[in-house]
Design a protein around this motif. Sequence first.
Motif, PDB file in Angstrom:
ATOM      1  N   GLY A 108      -6.339  25.244   2.501  1.00 31.30           N
ATOM      2  CA  GLY A 108      -6.201  24.584   1.216  1.00 31.30           C
ATOM      3  C   GLY A 108      -4.941  23.736   1.162  1.00 31.30           C
ATOM      4  O   GLY A 108      -4.951  22.615   0.665  1.00 31.30           O
ATOM      5  N   ASN A 109      -3.856  24.276   1.703  1.00 29.56           N
ATOM      6  CA  ASN A 109      -2.602  23.527   1.684  1.00 29.56           C
ATOM      7  C   ASN A 109      -2.622  22.369   2.661  1.00 29.56           C
ATOM      8  O   ASN A 109      -2.034  21.319   2.403  1.00 29.56           O
ATOM      9  N   GLN A 110      -3.315  22.558   3.798  1.00 27.08           N
ATOM     10  CA  GLN A 110      -3.467  21.437   4.722  1.00 27.08           C
ATOM     11  C   GLN A 110      -4.181  20.287   4.022  1.00 27.08           C
ATOM     12  O   GLN A 110      -3.791  19.122   4.129  1.00 27.08           O
ATOM     13  N   GLN A 111      -5.240  20.641   3.287  1.00 27.78           N
ATOM     14  CA  GLN A 111      -6.002  19.601   2.606  1.00 27.78           C
ATOM     15  C   GLN A 111      -5.127  18.911   1.556  1.00 27.78           C
ATOM     16  O   GLN A 111      -5.202  17.702   1.384  1.00 27.78           O
ATOM     17  N   LYS A 112      -4.277  19.688   0.900  1.00 25.43           N
ATOM     18  CA  LYS A 112      -3.396  19.091  -0.105  1.00 25.43           C
ATOM     19  C   LYS A 112      -2.439  18.105   0.558  1.00 25.43           C
ATOM     20  O   LYS A 112      -2.110  17.068  -0.026  1.00 25.43           O
ATOM     21  N   VAL A 113      -1.975  18.428   1.758  1.00 28.18           N
ATOM     22  CA  VAL A 113      -1.076  17.510   2.466  1.00 28.18           C
ATOM     23  C   VAL A 113      -1.789  16.176   2.717  1.00 28.18           C
ATOM     24  O   VAL A 113      -1.233  15.102   2.478  1.00 28.18           O
ATOM     25  N   ILE A 114      -3.045  16.268   3.149  1.00 27.15           N
ATOM     26  CA  ILE A 114      -3.796  15.037   3.429  1.00 27.15           C
ATOM     27  C   ILE A 114      -3.993  14.238   2.151  1.00 27.15           C
ATOM     28  O   ILE A 114      -3.762  13.022   2.109  1.00 27.15           O
ATOM     29  N   VAL A 115      -4.415  14.942   1.097  1.00 29.52           N
ATOM     30  CA  VAL A 115      -4.659  14.256  -0.167  1.00 29.52           C
ATOM     31  C   VAL A 115      -3.358  13.615  -0.658  1.00 29.52           C
ATOM     32  O   VAL A 115      -3.339  12.462  -1.085  1.00 29.52           O
ATOM     33  N   ALA A 116      -2.262  14.349  -0.537  1.00 30.96           N
ATOM     34  CA  ALA A 116      -0.972  13.817  -0.967  1.00 30.96           C
ATOM     35  C   ALA A 116      -0.647  12.537  -0.207  1.00 30.96           C
ATOM     36  O   ALA A 116      -0.252  11.528  -0.798  1.00 30.96           O
ATOM     37  N   ARG A 117      -0.838  12.582   1.107  1.00 31.68           N
ATOM     38  CA  ARG A 117      -0.513  11.402   1.909  1.00 31.68           C
ATOM     39  C   ARG A 117      -1.391  10.219   1.507  1.00 31.68           C
ATOM     40  O   ARG A 117      -0.921   9.107   1.308  1.00 31.68           O
ATOM     41  N   GLU A 118      -2.686  10.480   1.358  1.00 36.80           N
ATOM     42  CA  GLU A 118      -3.617   9.383   1.120  1.00 36.80           C
ATOM     43  C   GLU A 118      -3.464   8.786  -0.276  1.00 36.80           C
ATOM     44  O   GLU A 118      -3.752   7.621  -0.494  1.00 36.80           O
ATOM     45  N   LEU A 119      -3.035   9.626  -1.239  1.00 34.04           N
ATOM     46  CA  LEU A 119      -2.914   9.117  -2.594  1.00 34.04           C
ATOM     47  C   LEU A 119      -1.499   8.622  -2.890  1.00 34.04           C
ATOM     48  O   LEU A 119      -1.230   8.104  -3.965  1.00 34.04           O
ATOM     49  N   SER A 120      -0.596   8.782  -1.899  1.00 33.82           N
ATOM     50  CA  SER A 120       0.786   8.394  -2.160  1.00 33.82           C
ATOM     51  C   SER A 120       1.002   6.903  -1.973  1.00 33.82           C
ATOM     52  O   SER A 120       2.056   6.384  -2.246  1.00 33.82           O
ATOM     53  N   ARG A 121      -0.014   6.228  -1.440  1.00 35.44           N
ATOM     54  CA  ARG A 121       0.133   4.769  -1.357  1.00 35.44           C
ATOM     55  C   ARG A 121      -0.902   4.127  -2.278  1.00 35.44           C
ATOM     56  O   ARG A 121      -1.786   4.835  -2.772  1.00 35.44           O
ATOM     57  N   PRO A 122      -0.797   2.843  -2.529  1.00 31.27           N
ATOM     58  CA  PRO A 122      -1.746   2.224  -3.465  1.00 31.27           C
ATOM     59  C   PRO A 122      -3.184   2.444  -2.993  1.00 31.27           C
ATOM     60  O   PRO A 122      -3.459   2.321  -1.795  1.00 31.27           O
ATOM     61  N   VAL A 123      -4.065   2.814  -3.901  1.00 31.23           N
ATOM     62  CA  VAL A 123      -5.446   3.102  -3.520  1.00 31.23           C
ATOM     63  C   VAL A 123      -6.399   2.211  -4.300  1.00 31.23           C
ATOM     64  O   VAL A 123      -6.401   2.226  -5.532  1.00 31.23           O
ATOM     65  N   LYS A 124      -7.175   1.419  -3.582  1.00 38.69           N
ATOM     66  CA  LYS A 124      -8.244   0.683  -4.251  1.00 38.69           C
ATOM     67  C   LYS A 124      -9.580   1.335  -3.962  1.00 38.69           C
ATOM     68  O   LYS A 124     -10.501   1.315  -4.771  1.00 38.69           O
ATOM     69  N   LEU A 125      -9.690   1.891  -2.744  1.00 33.94           N
ATOM     70  CA  LEU A 125     -10.917   2.597  -2.382  1.00 33.94           C
ATOM     71  C   LEU A 125     -10.515   3.909  -1.734  1.00 33.94           C
ATOM     72  O   LEU A 125      -9.697   3.944  -0.819  1.00 33.94           O
TER      73      LEU A 125
END
Lengths: 505, 332
Positions: A407-424
């Motif tokens: 669960g925490n690994q997944q949170k790390v990924i989500v954090a990384r991916e959402l920490s930059r501007p997201v259009k898609l």
Amino acid sequence: MNQVPVLEVRHVSKQFPGVLANDDINFSLNKGEIHAILGENGAGKSTLLNIIYGLYKADQGEILVDGQPIELSNTQDAIRHGIGMVHQHFMLVPVFTVTENIVLGSEVTRNGMLNMKEARQKVTELSKRFGLEVDPDALIEEIPVGVQQRVEILKALYRDAKILFLDEPTAVLTPQEVGDLFKVIEQLRERGVSIIFISHKLKEVLAISDKITVMRRGKVVGSTTPREANERILAEMMVGRDVILTVDKEPARPAEKVLEVKDLTVFSDQKHKAVDHVSFDIRAGEILGIAGVQGNGQSEFVEALSGLRDAAEGEMILNGQRMPFKHPRALVEHAVSHVPEDRQKHGLVLSYSLIDNMVLCTYYQPPFAKGFNRQNDAMRENAERLIKQFDVRTPNADVKASTLSGGNQQKVIVARELSRPVKLLIVNQPTRGLDVGSIEYIHSQIVKIRDEGAAVLLVSAELDEIMSLSDRISVMYHGELVATMDVKEATREKLGLLMAGVTPD
Amino acid sequence: MESVWRFLKSKQGITIIGFLVLVILVVVFYSISPNQTQAVLNSMIRHSTPLILGALCGVMCERSGIINIGIEGHMLLGAFMGYMVNVWTGSLVLAVAASMLTGSLMGLLLAYMSIKLKLDQVIGGTVINILALGLTGYFYTVGLTTSGKIMTFPLGPLADIPLIGPVLFNNGFITYAAIVLVFVLHFFLYRTPWGLRTRAIGEHPEAADTLGINVIRMRYMNVLIGGAIAGLAGGFLTLESVGSFERAMTNGRGFIALAVMIFGNWSPIGAWGAALLFGFATAMQTQLQFMGIDIPHQFVGMLPYVLTIVVVAGLVGRTHPPAAEGKVFEKE
């Protein structure tokens, strides 16, 4: 009822380094009963089963079969006492036939030689008696998952199992196959087999079991029956607090078209056509869910859209601009985020620290790089901020990603991916194998990014997840999007049929 | 017609056609030049024996999930110990036993490294190869004499059949043993519970483990037996074929044996066919040199090795190696 339980577990405890996986477990199973053990991942269900099946040794406590205490030092002992196990990941040799897999380890012999003819006969007989239809000569790698599961059950029955453990048996099945499995389970019960059914899916547990035992953090927190319980009660017992089972979200306000895909065709590693002329679009502020049974081309589909795999044909147009395939950095720089299906293989570098994992796609950009130089302070500050913001449970930012729970690994990924501007945002199986708490958190993040105006492509084999998150749903079957509908028109039955390749009308 | 054609294109069909073509070729050549044909075939059997024994070792190990790249080392040390025991005791029986025992001990070392220490199996095998080269090079002394080597032993009237007799039925004990072993192991692998279990632990050891099969013990057993067979291959070189030891005398045969095993698709009989092909290439190499054909002998000498490269490169991706080979088995 005052009968002796076929299986009784008394005061069983098991300590693993760092966790008490089973803490004074008491539990009993009556003859011909379907008993569900419900709990989140890491609640200790599998540990308990593995102890009863002789794979682990309990630190203390005893196990009784038919009222007699038994000594378990290996699986052979468990099998001898009539205990059979259907593992979550099937334990089948892919290049062996059904018969070979069933008799392996307890072969039918004549003068020391294999007697496959008689073995085959026994298998046929057994499959008739219990209504488990299989072709005894088929190779495992060539039969569908649902049938492979039947082979697993037959393996146990061949060894005269009277107690059958099913460890998360529905995780890999289509809704129709789940229905078939439930029929099989009921038939087994009628023939006096007692069944322990492990699951974290509330609906299934309520549908099939006679009795439900709930585990949390290594302890039994309570027992109930489907008649007395409902989903909410069970969920509360599982997590110990009120959980939101349905995702709270406003209706979507789709805006301009963000992603347009035309005639996408992708080949798998085996050179099969995995994605077959797929066209669709997603608008800003909406979630498009792709439902489908695993292995219908979703992996290749997402890999092509996230730049990991080349497409044979087709176009991908992002905000009016045609994107190259197999060029992940171009996608990153056009504000595409990707939470991959296999978090350990494609999402993280397990041997890297969280600091490095948090900048995997942006390490070369300021503020993390100045020319050739890494800016360690900026990276650390970034990681520490994201850990706090996304509630990643970790001792510090320097630990390796491999030390975190799923669960925490997944949170790390989500954090990384959402920490930059997201259009898609492309997410594939975002909550596979996670506990309810993490699922809830990740779902809320997906909805949040949608409300901030991103387009979201959600691929999941979990129908509930698709139905509760998506604004529109497409069903993928054999590499094609066979139908697309608004979430309001979707029902489980309709989607289930489409996922199985049955088109209504 | 359709079905005949399909059969001919199938795997068995191709094998049968290939076999028939070979038989016809041999008969044709025999009628043209009986002596040379027989010489080539004799030398084919002689060259194939260490290869097939090495390949059988490979089959035993890899089918149970252990990659054995140390066959060369098993062979070399087996050859050396067999030779030394022959020098010391003059007993060929003891010498053969010593070479097998030595191979077995090397197998034990490999099994210990890969199962207990969980070392990368390719590294483990390489360790054995280097160890064998170093030990034999250090302890070998020039000028030792033995009381003799294993003599050919004609099998009664069978040896009198023209062509086949002298080729197949007039050999030394280890050559017979190799041919018998091919069929025995093939039978055991596909027709006995032991074989089913061996194949299972090479494909999916966890599955076997949950059914109460002792994966670790079976792997040790198989690697030990395989090592003994490779040791016998070494014994063949010093006790039956050459009769004496030289430094690094195995000369890559252990690696060619691996190619043979792959070409034979990890089955004993398949490997035998492949070993005969390689033996034939080696035999042709000698024969071509005798015939004084105007090609530099280095090129002719390359023949078996070029064949190895072609076979292995051509087959990669088309054969089916045991799925779990080289992977560490962690018991839960």
